[in-house]
Design a protein around this motif. Sequence first.
Motif, PDB file in Angstrom:
ATOM      1  N   ASP A   3       0.840  -1.197   0.000  1.00 30.63           N
ATOM      2  CA  ASP A   3       0.000   0.000   0.000  1.00 30.63           C
ATOM      3  C   ASP A   3       0.876   1.248   0.000  1.00 30.63           C
ATOM      4  N   GLU A   4       0.477   2.226  -0.794  1.00 28.57           N
ATOM      5  CA  GLU A   4       1.165   3.513  -0.811  1.00 28.57           C
ATOM      6  C   GLU A   4       0.314   4.504  -0.044  1.00 28.57           C
ATOM      7  N   LEU A   5       0.851   4.988   1.068  1.00 30.26           N
ATOM      8  CA  LEU A   5       0.107   5.898   1.930  1.00 30.26           C
ATOM      9  C   LEU A   5       0.858   7.209   2.100  1.00 30.26           C
ATOM     10  N   VAL A   6       0.136   8.308   1.879  1.00 31.70           N
ATOM     11  CA  VAL A   6       0.689   9.646   2.080  1.00 31.70           C
ATOM     12  C   VAL A   6      -0.296  10.423   2.949  1.00 31.70           C
ATOM     13  N   ILE A  58      -3.900   9.826   1.526  1.00 34.07           N
ATOM     14  CA  ILE A  58      -3.922   9.376   0.133  1.00 34.07           C
ATOM     15  C   ILE A  58      -3.497   7.910   0.116  1.00 34.07           C
ATOM     16  N   HIS A  59      -4.434   7.035  -0.223  1.00 35.32           N
ATOM     17  CA  HIS A  59      -4.187   5.588  -0.223  1.00 35.32           C
ATOM     18  C   HIS A  59      -4.175   5.092  -1.662  1.00 35.32           C
ATOM     19  N   ASN A  60      -2.997   4.701  -2.109  1.00 33.99           N
ATOM     20  CA  ASN A  60      -2.828   4.249  -3.498  1.00 33.99           C
ATOM     21  C   ASN A  60      -3.407   5.260  -4.492  1.00 33.99           C
ATOM     22  N   GLY A  61      -3.122   6.528  -4.230  1.00 33.97           N
ATOM     23  CA  GLY A  61      -3.526   7.605  -5.135  1.00 33.97           C
ATOM     24  C   GLY A  61      -4.920   8.148  -4.916  1.00 33.97           C
ATOM     25  N   LYS A  62      -5.693   7.515  -4.002  1.00 36.97           N
ATOM     26  CA  LYS A  62      -7.073   7.958  -3.766  1.00 36.97           C
ATOM     27  C   LYS A  62      -7.170   8.688  -2.425  1.00 36.97           C
TER      28      LYS A  62
END
Length: 217
Positions: A3-6, A58-62
């Motif tokens: 997972d990509e998290l920002v 922002i989770h996976n771009g969303k």
Amino acid sequence: MADELVLLDTCVSMFGMRVRIALAEKGIKYEYKEQDLTNKSELLLKMNSINKKIPVLIHNGKPICESLIIVQYIDEVWNDRSPFLPSDPYQRAQARFWADFFDQKAVYAVGKKLVTTKGEEQEAAKKEFLEIYKTMERELGEKPYFGGEKFGYVDIALITFYSWFYVYETLEKFSMEAECPKIVAWAKRCMQKESVAKTLPDQKKVYKRVLELYGLK
């Protein structure tokens, strides 16, 4: 794929702290991007084009916006560890009610009045502020945490405001411990948790930041 998290946030935001505590409780890694709210970034304006506010996860771009919604989202997505909400539907509804009650009472806005007003308006804000916390104190009762024995959703919703208590007490000259002793005892209990202690900034640093923000001395 991981997972990509920002997280778009600012360090003294009580609302952003909620998200950081939730992520810490779940042991989730993420990228933190400090935001300048006087000069909002293109990323923030794009990811929260409606309210243009932090926090935004922002989770996976969303993007997911609004702190309590983000905390619930984190709890649902990473539901295999440290649940915030109880499994019983009624108890879950009650937890959501009290967190929503606290936000609907606009404690942040009332607290801001404590800082920025004088005289009768400030006294009215102080009365309203303490009434909200005394209501929450009655709900807490003799329980260690709002959900019972376990630190959970309502605790996450409220504990971040503890970091601003010193601001209100110093500027308005009153004692939260004298007015709401159970709330302060609960807050100190929460501060023993690593996720909380490492997230909440030093109260005197918050005080200094608030003085700068509102041009106070």
